[in-house]
Structure formats: C-alpha cells, structure tokens
Design a protein around this motif. Structure first.
Motif, short mmCIF file in Angstrom:
data_model
loop_
_atom_site.label_atom_id
_atom_site.label_comp_id
_atom_site.label_asym_id
_atom_site.label_seq_id
_atom_site.Cartn_x
_atom_site.Cartn_y
_atom_site.Cartn_z
N UNK A 96 -8.48 -57.40 -19.07
CA UNK A 96 -9.28 -56.29 -19.57
C UNK A 96 -8.75 -55.78 -20.91
N UNK A 97 -9.64 -55.20 -21.66
CA UNK A 97 -9.28 -54.75 -23.01
C UNK A 97 -8.20 -53.66 -22.97
N UNK A 98 -8.17 -52.88 -21.88
CA UNK A 98 -7.22 -51.76 -21.83
C UNK A 98 -5.89 -52.14 -21.15
N UNK A 99 -5.66 -53.41 -20.84
CA UNK A 99 -4.36 -53.86 -20.35
C UNK A 99 -4.32 -54.03 -18.84
N UNK A 100 -3.29 -54.74 -18.38
CA UNK A 100 -3.18 -55.08 -16.97
C UNK A 100 -2.81 -53.88 -16.11
N UNK A 101 -2.04 -52.93 -16.64
CA UNK A 101 -1.60 -51.77 -15.85
C UNK A 101 -2.78 -50.96 -15.37
N UNK A 102 -3.70 -50.64 -16.30
CA UNK A 102 -4.89 -49.89 -15.94
C UNK A 102 -5.76 -50.67 -14.98
N UNK A 103 -5.80 -51.99 -15.20
CA UNK A 103 -6.63 -52.84 -14.35
C UNK A 103 -6.12 -52.81 -12.90
N UNK A 104 -4.80 -52.92 -12.75
CA UNK A 104 -4.22 -52.89 -11.40
C UNK A 104 -4.43 -51.53 -10.76
N UNK A 106 -6.91 -49.44 -11.33
CA UNK A 106 -8.32 -49.34 -10.94
C UNK A 106 -8.57 -50.11 -9.65
N UNK A 107 -7.94 -51.26 -9.52
CA UNK A 107 -8.10 -52.06 -8.30
C UNK A 107 -7.55 -51.33 -7.07
N UNK A 108 -6.45 -50.61 -7.24
CA UNK A 108 -5.86 -49.85 -6.14
C UNK A 108 -6.80 -48.73 -5.70
N UNK A 109 -7.42 -48.05 -6.70
CA UNK A 109 -8.38 -46.97 -6.38
C UNK A 109 -9.54 -47.55 -5.59
N UNK A 110 -10.00 -48.70 -6.00
CA UNK A 110 -11.12 -49.35 -5.29
C UNK A 110 -10.72 -49.63 -3.85
N UNK A 111 -9.51 -50.14 -3.66
CA UNK A 111 -9.05 -50.48 -2.31
C UNK A 111 -8.93 -49.25 -1.43
N UNK A 112 -8.37 -48.17 -1.98
CA UNK A 112 -8.08 -46.98 -1.17
C UNK A 112 -9.33 -46.14 -0.91
#
Lengths: 160, 183
Positions: A96-104, A106-112
């Motif tokens: 993603x354009x904003x980097x892997x940290x933000x991507x991970x 966002x994925x955690x928020x989706x999971x929780x």
C-alpha cells in the motif's frame, strides 16, 4: 614517546599513513634520536615493500568460467527460491502507498471489529433459512395429511 | 577494462548468463588474486574462485547494493578461503592419524605454488601468519584498502584491523630474520 609506543605506531598507523600531524612529529623525533627504532623501521618498510611489489598473478584458467557456467546453468531453482520470488512479488504487488505498518494495523481492525459482525450475520441468515425451510416442510407434511412432523427438523438440517 | 554497465547486476540476477559473464570477466582477476594469496596453491585459488562466483550467482537477487559489489566479493572470497583452509586443516589432521606424512605435502605445495624465488619467499612469509592476519595484510598492502574498508569487508572493528596488522607485521619481521629472507 618511548620505543614501545613508537614501534606500535611504526607497525600500524605510521606505516599506513593514518597518524595525525602531532603523532607524526613525535615519531620523527624519536627516530632521529633512536638507532634501534630506526633499524626496526628499515626492516618494516623492507617487508612492506616486498609485499606491495608482489607481481599480480595471471587470472584463473579459462576452465574456471566454463565450470561456473555449467554449474549455474544446470542449477535448478530450488523450491525455496521459487517461494521467495513469488512471495516477494506478491508482497510488492500489494504494497500500500501508506506503508506496511498502516496496512497491518488496518487488517487487525478488520479482524477484531468486522469479522465478528460478519460471523453474526451469517448465523442470523442461517437461522432464518432454517425457519423458512421448516415452514415449507411443515406445510408439505400437513398437505400430505399424515400430521406427523417429528422428523421435519432432521430433514431441514440435512438440507442446510 | 571498461566499467560494468549499471544494469548488469539486475540483468544477471534475472538469469541473463551473458550479464553474469560480464561480472565474472570484470572481477575474476581480483577474486583470484586474493584467493591465491590466501590459499597459496593455484588449484585451491581456482576452486575458491569457482565457489565465489557460484555463490554470487545464487545470492545476486539478495544483493542490496548497500556495499559495493567489489566489497561484497572481497568478503565472500575471504570467507570461502577461510572455510576451505579450515576444511583442509581437518583433512590433514585426519590423514596424519592414518600415517600420512605432512612433510611430503608441504614440499609438494611449495613446488606447485611458486613461479620464482621471490614469489617463493613471499609465499613462505605469508604462511607464517594466521589466515585472519593474512587477509588484513593482503587487503592493506596489495588491494590498498583503508582500515575502515578492511573493517567493513571483514565485519570487524577498526581496532581489530589495527591489532591484526601489527601482529602480522611482527610475525613477518621475525620470520624474515629467522629465514634470512633477502627480499
């Protein structure tokens, strides 16, 4: 500067021109006054000149490249190479354009947050389907006129 | 020799054998020279050169360009040489137990490695120091690397470089006196 300190420098920084101006001055002063260190310095520079003047060897024989070429062309890509290559490509493709940290994150928020909601909705939909099928089966049983609906639940579960 | 094209590493890592051959032609002399000084025997130096370039081909994709290709090659060459020397030492120790005469091997090595008297004497001198010290001396006197560059190449700190150079030169001076080397 005593003889030991001088000879330490002669063997390293002074020979390799790494000394600062003050050290250089001290070494020169000591050499001027000390014949033992002057003799040592002459030996050190002789050995150094010998090593520096070693003639460069010819390159390796042509067979070396032939053996290398044979080996690298015959070498099949290992499964690890293939996995690494594909994984790297996959990760790079989805970077993603904003980097892997933000991507991970966002994925955690989706999971929780989102995943429990989806699971709950699925459960509600399944319950509604079951009730709808029960109504249909119950209506069919009543239309058949035998009035026995005890196995309708089993039939519906089997259908689902 | 013309410099390597900028994209040659990329092309070689993508499987272009011609590009990889360009890298070999450009750097093989340097790799072989260091290997020969480390190993002393021509056949061992060629074996190390082969190992180095096969290793480079295998890992070229992971070469990140943070250090220069030359520094990377220096490091791989020294590591391959040290590993081969360790393996050979183990082999000789085993052979000694089985009745092998190491003196014969030593004479044979000397016959094959020398091309002239000066070369012979220098080779003898270099055999007096440890492989780690030899690497430092070679990088400094023959490759002209600075203390910092040697430290970076060998993965050690600058004071260790200084210490190894000092011990190596002390040993070389002692050996020179003992053997009466004229050079």
């Amino acid at each position: 500067m005593n003889c030991q300190q001088t000879q330490d420098l002669l063997l390293t920084d002074f020979l390799d021109q790494q000394t600062n101006p003050e050290q250089q001055l001290q070494v020169h002063q000591h050499l001027k006054d000390c014949s033992v260190c002057r003799e040592q310095w002459a030996s050190i520079t002789a050995v150094d000149a010998t090593l520096k003047n070693v003639p460069s060897p010819d390159g390796p024989s042509p067979y070396v490249w032939e053996r290398i070429a044979d080996k690298v062309q015959a070498r099949p890509a290992s499964w690890l190479d293939v996995v690494q290559e594909n994984l790297a490509g996959l990760i790079e493709g989805f970077k993603p354009a904003w980097g892997y940290g933000s991507f991970v994150g966002a994925m955690l928020v989706v999971l929780v947050v989102v995943l429990p909601l989806v699971v709950q909705q699925q459960h509600q939909a399944a319950t509604a389907d079951r009730e709808y099928l029960l109504q249909l089966v119950y209506a069919d049983d009543k239309n058949a006129g035998d009035g026995d609906v005890s196995d309708s639940g089993f039939v519906v579960d089997h259908l689902l | 020799m013309a410099d390597l094209a900028d994209d040659v590493i990329g092309r070689a890592s993508a499987g272009d054998i011609a590009a990889f051959e360009e890298i070999y032609r450009y750097h093989a002399g340097m790799v072989y020279r260091v290997a020969l000084r480390m190993m002393a025997r021509v056949e061992d130096a060629e074996e190390v050169t082969q190992q180095v370039f096969i290793s480079v081909h295998k890992h070229l994709k992971s070469f990140n360009g943070k250090s220069s290709l030359k520094t990377w090659l220096y490091r791989i060459t020294v590591n391959c040489s040290l590993n081969t020397l360790k393996a050979r030492k183990r082999h000789v120790e085993v052979a000694w137990v089985e009745g092998f005469d190491p003196e014969d091997t030593h004479d044979n090595v000397r016959e094959t490695l020398t091309r002239g008297e000066i070369h012979q004497q220098i080779t003898d001198l270099l055999e007096e120091i440890t492989p780690d010290q030899r690497a430092c001396i070679l990088f400094r006197t023959q490759e002209g690397l600075s203390y910092e560059e040697i430290a970076l190449t060998l993965g050690i700190n600058v004071n260790t470089v200084r210490s190894r150079l000092k011990r190596a030169r002390e040993a070389l001076l002692t050996a020179r006196t003992r053997k009466g080397v004229a050079v």
